[in-house]
Design a protein around this motif. Structure first.
Motif, mmCIF file in Angstrom:
data_model
loop_
_atom_site.group_PDB
_atom_site.id
_atom_site.type_symbol
_atom_site.label_atom_id
_atom_site.label_comp_id
_atom_site.label_asym_id
_atom_site.label_seq_id
_atom_site.Cartn_x
_atom_site.Cartn_y
_atom_site.Cartn_z
ATOM 1 N N LEU A 25 0.875 -1.214 -0.028
ATOM 2 C CA LEU A 25 -0.064 -0.133 0.061
ATOM 3 C C LEU A 25 0.713 1.308 -0.057
ATOM 4 N N LEU A 26 1.840 1.358 0.830
ATOM 5 C CA LEU A 26 2.729 2.468 0.782
ATOM 6 C C LEU A 26 3.457 2.813 -0.326
ATOM 7 N N ILE A 27 4.009 1.584 -1.429
ATOM 8 C CA ILE A 27 4.611 1.694 -2.427
ATOM 9 C C ILE A 27 3.589 2.266 -3.524
ATOM 10 N N LYS A 28 2.187 1.549 -3.447
ATOM 11 C CA LYS A 28 1.417 2.182 -4.602
ATOM 12 C C LYS A 28 1.086 3.611 -4.236
ATOM 13 N N HIS A 29 1.040 4.036 -2.851
ATOM 14 C CA HIS A 29 0.932 5.354 -2.620
ATOM 15 C C HIS A 29 1.864 6.311 -3.073
ATOM 16 N N GLN A 30 2.944 5.959 -3.489
ATOM 17 C CA GLN A 30 4.144 6.867 -3.773
ATOM 18 C C GLN A 30 3.818 7.123 -5.244
ATOM 19 N N PRO A 31 4.089 8.429 -5.590
ATOM 20 C CA PRO A 31 4.122 8.795 -6.855
ATOM 21 C C PRO A 31 4.918 8.386 -7.840
ATOM 22 N N VAL A 32 4.411 8.206 -9.203
ATOM 23 C CA VAL A 32 5.665 7.770 -10.113
ATOM 24 C C VAL A 32 6.515 8.705 -10.419
ATOM 25 N N PRO A 66 16.499 13.953 -12.319
ATOM 26 C CA PRO A 66 17.184 12.912 -12.908
ATOM 27 C C PRO A 66 16.618 11.488 -13.463
ATOM 28 N N ILE A 67 15.349 11.202 -12.595
ATOM 29 C CA ILE A 67 14.510 10.306 -12.770
ATOM 30 C C ILE A 67 13.101 10.613 -13.326
ATOM 31 N N VAL A 68 12.733 10.601 -14.563
ATOM 32 C CA VAL A 68 11.691 11.211 -15.222
ATOM 33 C C VAL A 68 10.725 9.933 -15.902
ATOM 34 N N SER A 69 9.424 10.213 -15.830
ATOM 35 C CA SER A 69 8.834 9.014 -16.490
ATOM 36 C C SER A 69 7.331 9.750 -17.327
ATOM 37 N N ILE A 70 7.006 9.043 -18.179
ATOM 38 C CA ILE A 70 5.862 9.219 -19.074
ATOM 39 C C ILE A 70 4.855 7.931 -19.121
ATOM 40 N N SER A 71 3.728 8.163 -19.607
ATOM 41 C CA SER A 71 3.047 7.023 -19.922
ATOM 42 C C SER A 71 2.564 7.232 -21.382
ATOM 43 N N VAL A 72 2.664 5.978 -22.180
ATOM 44 C CA VAL A 72 2.253 6.244 -23.553
ATOM 45 C C VAL A 72 0.997 5.058 -23.671
ATOM 46 N N LEU A 73 -0.285 5.419 -23.854
ATOM 47 C CA LEU A 73 -1.406 4.748 -23.880
ATOM 48 C C LEU A 73 -1.362 3.594 -22.694
ATOM 49 N N MET A 371 12.920 -3.730 -18.485
ATOM 50 C CA MET A 371 11.727 -3.983 -17.979
ATOM 51 C C MET A 371 11.684 -4.315 -16.652
ATOM 52 N N ALA A 372 10.597 -3.795 -15.825
ATOM 53 C CA ALA A 372 10.546 -4.023 -14.257
ATOM 54 C C ALA A 372 9.515 -5.323 -14.226
ATOM 55 N N LYS A 373 9.983 -6.107 -13.644
ATOM 56 C CA LYS A 373 9.201 -7.697 -13.344
ATOM 57 C C LYS A 373 8.234 -7.751 -12.382
ATOM 58 N N GLU A 374 8.466 -6.483 -11.559
ATOM 59 C CA GLU A 374 7.663 -6.427 -10.309
ATOM 60 C C GLU A 374 7.400 -5.124 -9.668
ATOM 61 N N ASP A 375 6.362 -4.792 -9.118
ATOM 62 C CA ASP A 375 6.293 -3.461 -8.621
ATOM 63 C C ASP A 375 7.457 -3.047 -7.748
ATOM 64 N N ALA A 376 8.042 -1.772 -7.767
ATOM 65 C CA ALA A 376 9.081 -1.483 -6.845
ATOM 66 C C ALA A 376 9.059 -0.109 -6.529
ATOM 67 N N SER A 377 10.017 0.352 -5.889
ATOM 68 C CA SER A 377 9.917 1.769 -5.307
ATOM 69 C C SER A 377 11.549 2.134 -5.158
ATOM 70 N N TYR A 378 11.585 3.386 -5.619
ATOM 71 C CA TYR A 378 13.149 3.844 -5.742
ATOM 72 C C TYR A 378 13.137 5.344 -5.219
ATOM 73 N N LYS A 379 13.794 5.690 -4.447
ATOM 74 C CA LYS A 379 14.033 7.285 -4.191
ATOM 75 C C LYS A 379 12.557 8.060 -4.168
ATOM 76 N N GLY A 380 11.583 7.285 -3.428
ATOM 77 C CA GLY A 380 10.431 7.768 -3.181
ATOM 78 C C GLY A 380 9.392 7.678 -4.398
ATOM 79 N N HIS A 381 9.731 7.073 -5.494
ATOM 80 C CA HIS A 381 9.123 7.064 -6.787
ATOM 81 C C HIS A 381 8.533 5.493 -7.021
ATOM 82 N N PHE A 382 7.292 5.396 -7.277
ATOM 83 C CA PHE A 382 6.793 4.033 -7.456
ATOM 84 C C PHE A 382 7.049 3.608 -9.123
ATOM 85 N N ILE A 383 7.578 2.501 -9.110
ATOM 86 C CA ILE A 383 7.656 1.845 -10.650
ATOM 87 C C ILE A 383 7.045 0.878 -10.774
ATOM 88 N N PRO A 384 6.011 0.876 -11.516
ATOM 89 C CA PRO A 384 5.058 -0.111 -11.562
ATOM 90 C C PRO A 384 5.415 -1.545 -12.304
#
Length: 526
Positions: A25-32, A66-73, A371-384
């Motif tokens: 729950l904590l991981i998924k409440h972290q922002p991407v 330094p860590i950026v993300s986007i969502s494409v479809l 590719m991330a094979k599982e949900d993860a967290s890094y430096k306060g960011h959620f990586i799905p």
């Protein structure tokens, strides 16, 4: 001794389960990671750069961190702009980030059978990696091919002496000759050799099609299932053409080796040794060998070309670097012979020049996706789970907080001296990360802030670039082109694509002296 009752054991299980749920729950409440604002449904599809993606990624890094993300479809793409983050995620947490994202064009063409796209859990991945490492992944393994590299590079000098205006053709011929002799024991007959042209085309297609933003089907996989008569499916016809060329590049050199082995005339090579080691090859294992050999052939025939061409461009732009390197070669070797692999440890400045070639011109500037094979967290960011992770290699190699004046070509940055600590070795980012590092790279892949000594393991790409630089500097002066008394200096741009080449440029190449000209003619021959 206390006894654990069934109740306390249940409490322990429930407690651990509770901690797991709380963590999730904590991981998924972290922002991407932050990035450009997405549109409804499309996400950041329109923000995805169509060319020179690394420049856009670097600009995003300056704006959002330094860590950026986007969502494409709906597909999350995380971009890493700093080397330390790539090391922490892709090296140290390689078990999570060692897979490749699915790319529909890869399946349509056949690239998914190459090591670069093979799933990490696939048995083929470990088998081929082991084969590559044994064949070209260490200094000891590569030493058995040094004579091939030295001989073919000597021939490169001869071709350049006769036709200096065909520099890029000569580089491609030489790189192709080295890798195809090592891979298949085949001697190509020049720049128009059929096998070399097949490899060149295969890598041009790969560089174009595997670029994440190049083809819409890579962002909308459902397009791959549409019939060809529908608008927007022209990529299928392109994929068929690419697949035909790829199939020939895989099958024909392997067939050549088998024929030569049957006649008893095969030159020792990676493929012939692999076949000899498995006399009872079944069709499945033979297919793996074919694709493994083709991956070495195609990759080595193109990436090394880009680095060596970049070296010549740098020498046009930085004549003082050229003079300094030539002075070192003259002092250590003289003009009695050409530099050899065995001279490398005696030429620290030339070595530093080679490192600067790898840093200044990033051959795979936008990085190869993980590719991330599982949900993860890094430096306060959620990586799905399922996120694509892109290491922006160009951005790392030109990070001003790591490399002083990063746009300048300066080999001195890698030489320690009193009061100055050398900057990080760029080979730690140039050849990829973690368990997907390029098998033709040095086998010692370390944190980019750990200094590599000059006698660390070197492999195919590293050795080829060193020899080309050292031999060319020993006998040629490389200078800017002049037209009507005006000096024409090249730009420092790179082509788009997964594998990036320097943009074309004009130059002058002449022998340094009569002694140098004689030396070119006395060592190696066509």
């Amino acid at each position: 001794m206390p006894i654990i009752t069934p109740l306390t054991a249940l409490d322990l299980v429930l407690g651990l389960l509770g901690l797991y749920i709380l963590k999730a729950l904590l991981i998924k409440h972290q922002p991407v990671p932050p990035g450009p604002r997405p549109l409804l449904i499309l996400g950041n599809l329109l923000d995805m750069p169509k060319e020179r993606s690394w420049e856009t990624f670097t600009e995003w890094g300056r704006k959002w961190g330094p860590i950026v993300s986007i969502s494409v479809l709906g597909q999350r793409i995380v971009i890493l702009n700093r080397a330390e983050d790539a090391v922490e995620l892709l090296d140290k947490k390689g078990l999570i980030y060692s897979d490749r994202p699915s790319m529909p064009i890869s399946r349509l063409v056949g690239w998914d059978r190459w090591l670069v796209f093979t799933p990490y859990a696939d048995e083929r991945f470990r088998y081929v990696r082991k084969m590559f490492h044994q064949a070209i992944g260490t200094s000891a393994a590569m030493s058995q091919y040094h004579h091939v590299e030295e001989q073919e590079t000597s021939r490169f000098l001869q071709r350049l002496l006769v036709n200096p205006e065909r520099l890029e053709d000569h580089i491609r011929t030489t790189a192709g000759a080295v890798i195809i002799r090592i891979s298949y024991g085949y001697h190509p007959d020049g720049p128009d050799d059929h096998f070399v042209k097949l490899a060149t085309l295969a890598m041009e297609h790969f560089s174009e099609g595997a670029d994440p933003g190049a083809l819409l089907v890579n962002s909308i996989p459902a397009l791959a299932d549409l019939p060809e008569w529908m608008p927007g499916t022209g990529f299928k016809q392109t994929a068929r053409y690419w697949a035909k060329n790829l199939s020939e590049m895989v099958e024909l050199p392997y067939k050549f080796v088998k024929e030569q082995m049957a006649l008893g005339t095969a030159e020792p090579s990676i493929t012939s040794r692999a076949i000899e080691a498995q006399p009872d090859l079944n069709p499945d294992n033979e297919a793996v060998l074919k694709w493994a050999g083709s991956a070495i052939f195609a990759g080595g025939a193109d990436t090394t070309v880009a680095s060596i061409y970049a070296f010549f461009k740098a020498m046009v732009l930085y004549p003082e670097v050229q003079r300094k390197a030539q002075s070192e070669i003259d002092a250590v070797i003289g003009n009695v012979r050409l530099p050899a692999c065995s001279d490398r440890d005696s030429l620290p400045y030339v070595n530093a020049l080679v490192l600067e070639v790898f840093r200044w011109h990033s051959v795979a500037p936008g990085g190869v996706p993980h590719m991330a094979k599982e949900d993860a967290s890094y430096k306060g960011h959620f990586i799905p789970k399922g996120s694509t992770i892109l290491p922006n290699v160009w951005g790392m190699a030109h990070d001003p907080t790591v490399y002083h004046d990063p746009m300048a070509f300066n080999p001195d940055r890698f030489l320690s001296r009193p009061g100055y600590t050398a900057e990080p070795d760029p080979r730690s980012i140039a050849f990829g990360f973690g368990r997907r590092i390029c098998p033709g790279a040095s086998h010692q892949h370390v944190h980019p802030f750990v200094r590599l000594t000059l006698n660390t393991g070197r492999a195919l790409a590293d050795t080829s670039v060193f020899l080309s630089c050292a031999m060319a500097l020993a006998v040629f002066n490389i200078s800017a082109y002049k037209e009507n008394g005006k000096t024409i200096l090249p730009d420092i741009l790179q082509s788009s694509g997964v594998v990036s080449h320097p943009t074309p440029f004009k130059y002058n190449i002449k022998p340094r002296s009569e002694a140098a000209q004689r030396l070119i003619g006395t060592q190696g021959s066509d």
